[in-house]
Structure formats: structure tokens, C-alpha cells
Design a protein around this motif. Sequence first.
Motif, mmCIF file in Angstrom:
data_model
loop_
_atom_site.group_PDB
_atom_site.id
_atom_site.type_symbol
_atom_site.label_atom_id
_atom_site.label_comp_id
_atom_site.label_asym_id
_atom_site.label_seq_id
_atom_site.Cartn_x
_atom_site.Cartn_y
_atom_site.Cartn_z
ATOM 1 N N GLY A 130 15.867 25.207 17.719
ATOM 2 C CA GLY A 130 15.031 24.284 18.478
ATOM 3 C C GLY A 130 15.805 23.377 19.404
ATOM 4 O O GLY A 130 16.944 23.644 19.803
ATOM 5 N N ILE A 131 15.210 22.259 19.696
ATOM 6 C CA ILE A 131 15.738 21.332 20.679
ATOM 7 C C ILE A 131 17.076 20.723 20.256
ATOM 8 O O ILE A 131 17.901 20.351 21.087
ATOM 9 C CB ILE A 131 14.691 20.232 20.940
ATOM 10 N N ARG B 151 20.965 22.068 21.363
ATOM 11 C CA ARG B 151 21.703 21.682 22.571
ATOM 12 C C ARG B 151 22.829 20.706 22.229
ATOM 13 O O ARG B 151 23.825 20.634 22.953
ATOM 14 C CB ARG B 151 20.737 21.042 23.567
ATOM 15 N N ASP C 247 16.322 12.492 26.161
ATOM 16 C CA ASP C 247 16.789 13.856 25.891
ATOM 17 C C ASP C 247 16.053 14.546 24.753
ATOM 18 O O ASP C 247 16.098 15.775 24.660
ATOM 19 C CB ASP C 247 18.292 13.822 25.589
ATOM 20 N N ASP D 104 11.255 12.816 25.562
ATOM 21 C CA ASP D 104 10.686 13.259 26.841
ATOM 22 C C ASP D 104 10.739 14.779 26.976
ATOM 23 O O ASP D 104 9.835 15.392 27.573
ATOM 24 C CB ASP D 104 11.424 12.603 28.002
ATOM 25 N N ARG D 105 11.784 15.390 26.434
ATOM 26 C CA ARG D 105 11.868 16.847 26.498
ATOM 27 C C ARG D 105 10.803 17.498 25.616
ATOM 28 O O ARG D 105 10.194 18.503 25.995
ATOM 29 C CB ARG D 105 13.269 17.298 26.066
ATOM 30 N N LEU D 106 10.558 16.922 24.434
ATOM 31 C CA LEU D 106 9.482 17.435 23.580
ATOM 32 C C LEU D 106 8.128 17.275 24.262
ATOM 33 O O LEU D 106 7.251 18.151 24.152
ATOM 34 C CB LEU D 106 9.484 16.707 22.235
ATOM 35 N N ALA E 219 7.601 17.434 27.396
ATOM 36 C CA ALA E 219 7.504 18.460 28.437
ATOM 37 C C ALA E 219 7.235 19.837 27.847
ATOM 38 O O ALA E 219 6.446 20.615 28.395
ATOM 39 C CB ALA E 219 8.795 18.487 29.257
ATOM 40 N N GLU E 220 7.861 20.147 26.711
ATOM 41 C CA GLU E 220 7.751 21.489 26.132
ATOM 42 C C GLU E 220 6.542 21.636 25.200
ATOM 43 O O GLU E 220 5.947 22.704 25.119
ATOM 44 C CB GLU E 220 9.034 21.840 25.387
ATOM 45 N N TYR E 221 6.220 20.540 24.464
ATOM 46 C CA TYR E 221 5.119 20.598 23.493
ATOM 47 C C TYR E 221 4.243 19.356 23.652
ATOM 48 O O TYR E 221 4.152 18.523 22.734
ATOM 49 C CB TYR E 221 5.660 20.668 22.062
ATOM 50 N N LYS F 84 1.672 18.557 20.848
ATOM 51 C CA LYS F 84 2.139 18.558 19.459
ATOM 52 C C LYS F 84 2.109 17.135 18.903
ATOM 53 O O LYS F 84 2.488 16.176 19.583
ATOM 54 C CB LYS F 84 3.559 19.113 19.374
ATOM 55 N N GLU G 76 11.689 18.244 15.340
ATOM 56 C CA GLU G 76 10.357 18.530 15.893
ATOM 57 C C GLU G 76 9.262 18.406 14.843
ATOM 58 O O GLU G 76 8.224 19.078 14.917
ATOM 59 C CB GLU G 76 10.354 19.916 16.549
#
Length: 563
Positions: free
Chosen positions: A10-11, A14, A42, A45-47, A49-51, A54, A270
Motif C-alpha cells: 500500500g501507500i 513508498r 504525503d 492527501d494522497r489517500l 486522492a486514491e480512496y 474510504k 489505510e
Amino acid sequence: MEQIFMPEPGIAGRYISTSHDESGNLLGIRYHDTEKFNFAYDIVDRLAAEYPTKTAMLHISKTGQERRITFADMKAFSDRTANYLSYLGIRKGDRVMLVLKRHYQFWFVILALHKLGAIAVPASYLLTKKDFEYRFKAGRIRAIVATADGEVTDEIDKAAKYNEAIKAKVIVGGTRNGWDSYNRSIRFFASAFERPSNAAGGDDPMLMYFTSGTTSYPKMATHSFKYPLGHYITAMYWHGVDPDGLHFTISDTGWGKAVWGKLYGQWLCEAPIFTYDYTDFYAKEVLGMIQKYRITTFCAPPTVYRFLVHVDLSHYDLSSLKNVTTAGEALNPEIFRRFHAATGLSIMEGYGQTETTLVAGSLKGTTPRPGSMGLPNPQYDVQVLRPDGTVCDTDEIGEICIRTSESIPCGLFLGYYQDAEKTQAVWHDGFYHTGDTAHVDKDGYLWYVGRVDDVIKSAGYRVGPFEIENEIMRLPYVLECAATSIPDVLRGQAIKASIVLAAGTEATDALKKEIMKYLRNTLASYKRPKIIEFVTELPKTASGKVRRAEIKEKDWDKKKDEK
């Protein structure tokens, strides 16, 4: 054999890579691309954008209102809050105190502060004028965001009356003269906040916590923006959170356990979090929440489990629970056994401090040993040392220390704010010294003994309070207890047991004799309490730790007064 590190799923992959043995047990961890890491941008905000849809948090208000807040909501409202706080004059590096109980706005505000590069300073709503005065001065606080509940803002106003450094006061959930209203003002600000080119991250200071202050005025432990990454193991390998489950940690946002269990590690994994905004703790209410909302992982301090085992757990459907954990102070083996007998679940103990993340614990894949803190977390090089700095032998009591001579572990604090002397007192000779004592068994498991200052020196022996407390906790009518030293002419120090009885048990001299008789058969003579005192409650810190030092201080001061 060389360890092979692979990115985590997952996220988190990275920034985090881990290595495992053939059975999947965690062996090591590495961090990368952390120089500018900022959790709000990081991860959250990324979660978003992707989910976007959720669930990030299911929040239950004290009136029972349910709010399901998504990651898209978290981004939008933290952006809106960042714009609002910027308008109020809060800038990068400013220290902002948060006194927000379990209100959902806490998450919006702390993420907004991360985005602004301001330093969040969470604090308990139980503080009084004197407490706030000390913290305002020690922390050089520039702004405050506080709940409208109770008398919190009264105490803050009294403490801040002549403090010109405070440039903004924000009240959440109400209005008050001299305060800006968060609920009223936030709607006027845009729900988009662009990441600035000079955004804080990496080694910049992000978060400050006042330590529990069990023996002195609390110190101000400062953490960097890398600190959230240190909590990945906390959530993934100790809590065992599930991205499709719901994690519930019992904690007020004013102390470090909140970010251990209600923010950083969980969202790196997540996994949604569950928050119940209660004021008074009732064991049956908490059990009802676990049953109703099908909580999958649960974490609470030992005090909570001591109450839970006195409830008939067969009346609740706890089948959704897959993993339960505890930290904050050592867990008595008797509580472990009683909870396991009632639920089939082993309480996975963990150990850490305000200055650290999880230092040791019963991690995924390991077998918990009742009464043990578990095995060292691979992200720390943990050693148990003698006063001369040499490593203790197996089963020898020493101080828990973290090696820093080779590198500074991700998750360890930067130091105490504006206090080089106190930082040097605990961080020297290539080690961070925790001030906690333990011994290590032949298999590497750590066994807690007590704070360095809690160890009782009686008749030439060094006695840890936890061992005595464990025996007393085996008695079914004992709710809580604390073992401390008292002055003794012959031994120098003797042992006193302060006991809180379970509801329905009468405190009598006959019961004291019964307890004394029981301990004669279970403890060596030098470990037995000379005095037993029944009390209605034990003094505790805001985070729920028993303040043995306060009990000890009263008894020793009383002896001085008698002379």
C-alpha cells in the motif's frame, strides 16, 4: 544471512521497507525518501486522492450522533482549517496548544498544523490554571484551540490573562468573549490549501508532548515530521489493524496514546479508526460500542482491562475482535488470564514512552507471555544496562536503554524543548536512557520491574513494585493496587500496598489479615508488604499511569513531620 528488505504494501511502501523470517515475523525495518516527509500531505492527501470515499474515522459524539468521515473529508476540512489558522496569524514554527478531548475537529486541526508547519502541542482538558501557566511559559505557546466543554476555557483565560505571547484563542463547539469560534468561522474559508514550496517536513519539529510528570514537572518532548513513520510498526505489527476493519484505541487526544492509536500508524496502514467522544468511562458502554460497531482491533491501558474483567463479558458479542493490545503501564498477568478466559483473546502488551514509539511488544507472529512487555521492536536497538553502562546478564535487573551511537532511530524524539540539560541527563554515552527498569529472559523477552525511582531497597534487596502488585491482583476482590516504599528503622525501607477493592467488597481488618496470609504463601519474606491500606482510588497521571511517586512522597513526608 543477509536480510532482504521489501516495500510494505500500500501507500506505506513508498517510505517503509521491512524484512521477515520464513514464518513472516518482522526482523528489520528501513525508511527512505523521508527528507521532506509530511504526513498530512504525503499520506492523508494522497489517500484522499486514491480512496476519496474510504472511511478515515467513524466518530460517535457524546450524544450518540454518528459521523462517518472519509479521507476526502479529512483533506477538505484540514485544508479549510489551514486557511483559517493562517488567517489568524499562525505560521510555520508557531507552537499551538490543542485541548480538544475526543472531538472530531482535533483531526482537522492537527493535520492543518502539519500543513502549515506549525507545531502541535496536545494537552489534557483536565488541566487547571496552574498547569496551563506552566505549559504556556515552558512551551512558548503562541495560540490555543480548545473545547467549549466544561471549564477548560475558564482555566485557560485565567492562565493567559497576562501572557502577551498568545496571539490567538479558538473555541470549538461554542462561543466565548475574547475567543474566535471555530464552528462559526470555518465555513468562510476555502477547502483547498496548496502545499508551499518551503513546507515543513523531515527533521523539522512537528509535535510536542508534555511528559506524564510522574516524578517532577513535565518535560516537553519534541518529535519531528518523521515520527509518524515510526508508528507503522505500532499499527501494522502490534495493533494488527485491518484496512477493511475498524480500530478503537481508548485515549483522550491530550496525551501521546492518541497519535499512537488514533492517527499516524493506522492511516499509514489505510485502516479506519473509531472514536467515541465520551467524558466519563463506563466499561459497559465501551463493550456495547465494540459489539454494535463490530470493532476489529482494540487497544486500551491496563486500567481499562482491570474494569472490563469485572464485567460479565458473556453478555456481549465480542466476536468481531481479532486482536487486542495494551500499553501505558505494565499489565498484571492475572488480568491477562481472566480476559483470555472470558474472550479467548490474548492481550498483546506493548511498551513505549512519550519520547518514543513502540519500543517493545508482543508483535504479530510472536507468542505473548503474561506479564512480559514482549520482544524489542526491530526499529530500536534495545539494551538493558547496569549503572556503569555494561549490558546486564540474563534475568538481571537494569535500565532499558536505546542505542543511538550508530544512528538515531526513526520515532525517537529530538530532545526536550529548550532544555539541553534535561536532554543530556537522559541521552548520553551513545544511549537514550528510558528511566524504566526490566530484566531479559533467555529468549529475549523483556519483563518490567518499575521506574528507576520506584524500585524499593529493603533489607539489602532491590524489589520491583510490579512483582508484588501482580500477586495482589490475583485476588478476585482487588481492582487495582500499588506497591511503594515507606520508612523503616531496621530495613531502611519497607513495603506498603495501597489497594482499591472491587465494588461490593468491604474494607475490613479481617480482609487485611486474609491478604497478609495469602502473601506469606506467595512472596518471599523481603517482598511482603508491611502495611496494607485500602483506598478509594490511586493517584494517576492524565494518561492513566499510577503515580507511585506521589504515594511514596506523602508517606515519607509524613514520617519527617513526626520527627
